[in-house]
Design an enzyme around this catalytic site. Structure first.
Site, PDB file in Angstrom:
ATOM      1  N   HIS A 173      -3.711 -10.154  -4.394  1.00  0.00           N
ATOM      2  CA  HIS A 173      -4.915  -9.867  -3.613  1.00  0.00           C
ATOM      3  C   HIS A 173      -6.094  -9.473  -4.495  1.00  0.00           C
ATOM      4  O   HIS A 173      -7.079  -8.910  -4.013  1.00  0.00           O
ATOM      5  CB  HIS A 173      -4.627  -8.776  -2.573  1.00  0.00           C
ATOM      6  N   THR A 210       5.706  -1.946   1.649  1.00  0.00           N
ATOM      7  CA  THR A 210       4.947  -3.002   2.300  1.00  0.00           C
ATOM      8  C   THR A 210       5.504  -3.260   3.684  1.00  0.00           C
ATOM      9  O   THR A 210       6.727  -3.300   3.875  1.00  0.00           O
ATOM     10  CB  THR A 210       4.953  -4.310   1.469  1.00  0.00           C
ATOM     11  N   ALA A 240       0.808  -1.216   0.000  1.00  0.00           N
ATOM     12  CA  ALA A 240       0.000   0.000   0.000  1.00  0.00           C
ATOM     13  C   ALA A 240       0.840   1.265   0.000  1.00  0.00           C
ATOM     14  O   ALA A 240       0.417   2.303  -0.518  1.00  0.00           O
ATOM     15  CB  ALA A 240      -0.939  -0.006   1.201  1.00  0.00           C
ATOM     16  N   GLN A 260       0.430  -6.390  -3.797  1.00  0.00           N
ATOM     17  CA  GLN A 260      -0.633  -6.620  -2.823  1.00  0.00           C
ATOM     18  C   GLN A 260      -1.783  -5.634  -3.032  1.00  0.00           C
ATOM     19  O   GLN A 260      -2.822  -5.763  -2.390  1.00  0.00           O
ATOM     20  CB  GLN A 260      -0.081  -6.467  -1.403  1.00  0.00           C
ATOM     21  N   ARG A 297      -1.652   0.197   7.756  1.00  0.00           N
ATOM     22  CA  ARG A 297      -1.066   0.064   9.084  1.00  0.00           C
ATOM     23  C   ARG A 297      -0.167   1.226   9.485  1.00  0.00           C
ATOM     24  O   ARG A 297       0.343   1.256  10.589  1.00  0.00           O
ATOM     25  CB  ARG A 297      -0.263  -1.232   9.170  1.00  0.00           C
ATOM     26  N   ASP A 334      -5.436  -1.594  -6.823  1.00  0.00           N
ATOM     27  CA  ASP A 334      -5.789  -0.348  -7.511  1.00  0.00           C
ATOM     28  C   ASP A 334      -5.400  -0.291  -8.985  1.00  0.00           C
ATOM     29  O   ASP A 334      -5.752   0.646  -9.688  1.00  0.00           O
ATOM     30  CB  ASP A 334      -5.172   0.848  -6.784  1.00  0.00           C
ATOM     31  N   CYS A 336     -19.481 -13.486  -7.386  1.00  0.00           N
ATOM     32  CA  CYS A 336     -20.423 -14.098  -6.458  1.00  0.00           C
ATOM     33  C   CYS A 336     -19.694 -15.198  -5.700  1.00  0.00           C
ATOM     34  O   CYS A 336     -18.900 -15.949  -6.281  1.00  0.00           O
ATOM     35  CB  CYS A 336     -21.607 -14.682  -7.219  1.00  0.00           C
ATOM     36  N   ILE A 386       9.196   6.954  -0.793  1.00  0.00           N
ATOM     37  CA  ILE A 386       9.135   6.054  -1.941  1.00  0.00           C
ATOM     38  C   ILE A 386       9.142   6.819  -3.260  1.00  0.00           C
ATOM     39  O   ILE A 386       9.761   6.391  -4.241  1.00  0.00           O
ATOM     40  CB  ILE A 386       7.890   5.158  -1.828  1.00  0.00           C
TER      41      ILE A 386
END
Length: 251
Positions: free
Chosen positions: A117, A191, A18, A97, A30, A100, A125, A234
């Site tokens: 992910h 990460t 993220a 992970q 986090r 987006d 469904c 970053i």
């Protein structure tokens, strides 16, 4: 720490979390200002068992999907730099992970991005094979269905993401592990390396002989394995690293 790894010219594996998307306006989970740090209840929205059992939680989840800042986000300097590395001819595979798709929008080839992910742009469904777009399902939410059921079987719909407590896709994880195993350089960017099995890609890479470079603001459980640890932002660190990787290796 040594910096000789920069002169290696083999395969480059990248694991992104993220943190690489925060410069695009998408908060991490986090960190000090993370989504779960500020609102611990929000973590429940990502837990499969709670999602399936609680209709009220699903209603909140659909609103969170509608309001996700990723809809307005654009790739930032770090995403663009990794795409530039591929465009320059380097053998790069990104294990992400993130859901987006900013790597693909920056220009990384879709077949070189492994979404372990899943993604936020599709809906599935949990009971049958029904699939559709997120935009189509959000139209149903806007039209007055706070928890839209599957139109085929009446089952529960969810985004095409892997929630906590949900089984990872075996073929996707095999591709990710193979990427780590065959990398000469393995970059872990943005990460926390606290979520398994994604974080274990670092140890697979190191055991197979790769140099591990961690770019993250906070310490991680894998720092002791790293060839180099970079704490700078970053958005500046990754473009700098890419420039160095593309420079002529030292004599």
């Amino acid at each position: 720490m040594t910096t000789e790894w920069r002169s290696r010219t083999g395969r480059i594996g990248v694991l992104t979390g993220a943190g690489i998307s925060t410069d695009s306006g998408i908060p991490d989970f986090r960190g000090p200002r993370g989504v779960w740090t500020k609102d611990p209840i929000a973590e429940l929205l990502s837990t499969y068992q709670n999602y399936v059992a609680d209709g009220g939680l699903r209603e909140r989840a659909w609103l969170a999907r509608r309001d996700n800042p990723a809809w307005q986000a654009v790739p930032n300097a770090a995403h663009n730099a990794l795409a530039d590395l591929e465009r320059a001819g380097r053998a790069v595979t990104i294990i992400t992970q993130n859901i987006d798709r900013l790597h693909q929008r920056a220009g990384s080839s879709p077949d070189r991005v492994i979404e372990i992910h899943g993604n936020m742009f599709e809906v599935v469904c949990i009971e049958c094979d029904y699939q559709t777009s997120m935009s189509a399902t959000l139209e149903r939410v806007a039209a007055g269905e706070p928890d839209p059921p599957c139109p085929d079987c009446g089952g529960i719909l969810k985004s095409a993401t892997v929630m906590f407590g949900q089984q990872m896709d075996r073929r996707t994880m095999t591709k990710a592990a193979l990427t780590a195993e065959t990398s000469d350089i393995f970059l872990a960017i943005g990460t926390s390396l606290q979520v398994e099995p994604a974080a274990s890609m670092c140890s697979i890479a190191v055991r197979s002989g790769a140099d591990l470079v961690i770019v993250n603001a906070e310490p991680t459980p894998y720092d002791a394995m790293a060839t180099e640890i970079i704490r700078e932002p970053i958005g500046t660190a990754v473009p700098r690293l890419v420039a160095e990787l593309l420079a002529d290796p030292p004599e």
